[in-house]
Design an enzyme around this catalytic site. Sequence first.
Site, PDB file in Angstrom:
ATOM      1  N   LYS A  67      43.817  37.786  69.694  1.00  0.00           N
ATOM      2  CA  LYS A  67      43.301  37.617  68.326  1.00  0.00           C
ATOM      3  C   LYS A  67      41.851  37.144  68.351  1.00  0.00           C
ATOM      4  O   LYS A  67      41.049  37.544  67.494  1.00  0.00           O
ATOM      5  CB  LYS A  67      44.175  36.624  67.560  1.00  0.00           C
ATOM      6  CG  LYS A  67      45.589  37.110  67.284  1.00  0.00           C
ATOM      7  CD  LYS A  67      45.636  38.244  66.266  1.00  0.00           C
ATOM      8  CE  LYS A  67      45.615  37.731  64.865  1.00  0.00           C
ATOM      9  NZ  LYS A  67      45.838  38.825  63.869  1.00  0.00           N
ATOM     10  N   GLY A  91      55.101  44.927  55.664  1.00  0.00           N
ATOM     11  CA  GLY A  91      56.477  44.474  55.622  1.00  0.00           C
ATOM     12  C   GLY A  91      56.688  43.079  56.160  1.00  0.00           C
ATOM     13  O   GLY A  91      57.808  42.549  56.081  1.00  0.00           O
ATOM     14  N   LEU A 134      54.753  28.184  56.415  1.00  0.00           N
ATOM     15  CA  LEU A 134      56.145  27.775  56.308  1.00  0.00           C
ATOM     16  C   LEU A 134      57.017  28.920  55.831  1.00  0.00           C
ATOM     17  O   LEU A 134      56.729  29.557  54.819  1.00  0.00           O
ATOM     18  CB  LEU A 134      56.268  26.603  55.326  1.00  0.00           C
ATOM     19  CG  LEU A 134      55.711  25.263  55.808  1.00  0.00           C
ATOM     20  CD1 LEU A 134      55.620  24.278  54.657  1.00  0.00           C
ATOM     21  CD2 LEU A 134      56.562  24.697  56.924  1.00  0.00           C
ATOM     22  N   ASN A 187      49.971  27.858  60.988  1.00  0.00           N
ATOM     23  CA  ASN A 187      51.309  28.351  60.701  1.00  0.00           C
ATOM     24  C   ASN A 187      51.579  28.360  59.200  1.00  0.00           C
ATOM     25  O   ASN A 187      51.051  27.534  58.454  1.00  0.00           O
ATOM     26  CB  ASN A 187      52.355  27.468  61.389  1.00  0.00           C
ATOM     27  CG  ASN A 187      52.276  27.548  62.898  1.00  0.00           C
ATOM     28  OD1 ASN A 187      51.192  27.698  63.462  1.00  0.00           O
ATOM     29  ND2 ASN A 187      53.404  27.464  63.568  1.00  0.00           N
ATOM     30  N   LYS A 227      45.417  29.885  66.782  1.00  0.00           N
ATOM     31  CA  LYS A 227      45.690  30.080  68.215  1.00  0.00           C
ATOM     32  C   LYS A 227      44.568  30.849  68.916  1.00  0.00           C
ATOM     33  O   LYS A 227      44.553  30.944  70.143  1.00  0.00           O
ATOM     34  CB  LYS A 227      47.037  30.777  68.392  1.00  0.00           C
ATOM     35  CG  LYS A 227      48.210  29.920  67.949  1.00  0.00           C
ATOM     36  CD  LYS A 227      49.513  30.666  68.006  1.00  0.00           C
ATOM     37  CE  LYS A 227      50.673  29.759  67.580  1.00  0.00           C
ATOM     38  NZ  LYS A 227      50.535  29.228  66.200  1.00  0.00           N
ATOM     39  N   GLU A 252      60.534  50.359  59.938  1.00  0.00           N
ATOM     40  CA  GLU A 252      61.058  51.175  58.838  1.00  0.00           C
ATOM     41  C   GLU A 252      61.737  50.329  57.762  1.00  0.00           C
ATOM     42  O   GLU A 252      61.478  50.505  56.569  1.00  0.00           O
ATOM     43  CB  GLU A 252      62.041  52.203  59.400  1.00  0.00           C
ATOM     44  CG  GLU A 252      62.626  53.150  58.362  1.00  0.00           C
ATOM     45  CD  GLU A 252      63.643  54.098  58.975  1.00  0.00           C
ATOM     46  OE1 GLU A 252      63.825  55.201  58.432  1.00  0.00           O
ATOM     47  OE2 GLU A 252      64.277  53.718  59.989  1.00  0.00           O
ATOM     48  N   TYR A 253      62.610  49.417  58.179  1.00  0.00           N
ATOM     49  CA  TYR A 253      63.349  48.621  57.198  1.00  0.00           C
ATOM     50  C   TYR A 253      62.416  47.690  56.427  1.00  0.00           C
ATOM     51  O   TYR A 253      62.542  47.540  55.201  1.00  0.00           O
ATOM     52  CB  TYR A 253      64.451  47.804  57.887  1.00  0.00           C
ATOM     53  CG  TYR A 253      65.182  46.901  56.929  1.00  0.00           C
ATOM     54  CD1 TYR A 253      66.106  47.420  56.026  1.00  0.00           C
ATOM     55  CD2 TYR A 253      64.931  45.529  56.916  1.00  0.00           C
ATOM     56  CE1 TYR A 253      66.768  46.596  55.125  1.00  0.00           C
ATOM     57  CE2 TYR A 253      65.586  44.698  56.018  1.00  0.00           C
ATOM     58  CZ  TYR A 253      66.502  45.236  55.131  1.00  0.00           C
ATOM     59  OH  TYR A 253      67.153  44.425  54.242  1.00  0.00           O
TER      60      TYR A 253
END
Length: 420
Positions: free
Chosen positions: A200, A69, A232, A230, A188, A95-96
């Site tokens: 990580k 998700g 965008l 990163n 990172k 959940e959403y």
Amino acid sequence: MALLTAIDDDIRVVRMPALETVQPTAKALLQPISVDDLLNRFPRTLTQHSQAEMAALIEGKSVLVTGAGGSIGGELVRQIAAFSPASILLLDNNEYALWSISLDLSERYSDLRQHQILADIQKRSSLEHVFDEFRPQLIFHAAALKHVPLVEESPCEGILTNSIGTRYLAECARDYGAEALVFISTDKAVYPSSVMGASKRCAEMYVQRLDRQARAGRGGLRCVSVRFGNVLGSTGSVVPLFQRQLARGGPLTVTHPDMTRYFMTIPEAVGLVLQAAQRGTTQNRSEGDESELEQRLRSGSIFVLDMGEPVRIMDLARQMIRLAGLRPERDIAIRITGVREGEKLTETLFYKGESPLKTDTEGLWIVTPEVPEDEAFMVLLDRLEQACHDGHIRQALALLEEAVPDFVSKRPLGAEEAPL
């Protein structure tokens, strides 16, 4: 109502906001900002040859995506679905978010068999149930806690998800006969200054250790780690924050005027992740190829995405203001807020001793990382897991420092903290 019924259907009707709510920056809403405009280069796309290779990797297989998700996980789901897997398993603990990506997938690929799995990778028993029932062949592991300051505040949660959860997932994949696991890492993790980065990096080390063991035995689970910076527009990243601040009339908040980051679009990053997955799970492209590239691929190297040149966050803020048709510092202010706990001014994609090498796929590098071979690392992981489950923050951070020697926690460790 009479006006709406009287006008021609071809005329667009909009509602004017109440005058007392109108701000000078309201015109910014009329000029949506394209994320691609912020990249200052053309995003890479999959070639026809690469698409054929992706199809060979994915078609007809059962594929599990963790963190389905999220921004990266959701794009993985969409791109994987285009290559006709037998089924796709969407796993998330939100959940959403899970419902949203499932709905999106249903609308795009109505005939594709999918399963929505509401689960947390911190729970080994939940993962074992998933693997026992569905037997996924390919796993793309995007689930993570990524917000640096929030993970600094809740380090045990970050470690349990990013390090221990990755271990649970990889061991389930190995024990239930999966072909490959693709682990999404981060820049990172290189010389980490935060719990997020160190957790990580710890996961990177474990996954690469497992991969080398499989390659040495010429069988078993293949593990592919992909490291990048990163993206965008991802959830919680700086671009949505700036867009939100722009809509409210500013100011845009920048932590430090000299802070830089590597950036890539989400589709571009995921396309390269899929190519890394294909390249990291296949044998030599030509028989008898003993090139340095093939030798290093066989040794279980980490893939690193070519992110281009780093971008100053201050420049990014100014560019977003201009793309909205406004003027920095005149129409929209920029405010310096200070570097947050765990953040660095600059990131790097490689350790000094990793010797980056370009692959034969544009946009992909490989590096050969240091991987702990002895059992002391596994003992450390066991102790780290227990400390986090017990909520002993001080002990957990000390063990994380021991597991990842480049990391030094900024959190005061002078006094024992109460379990959470």
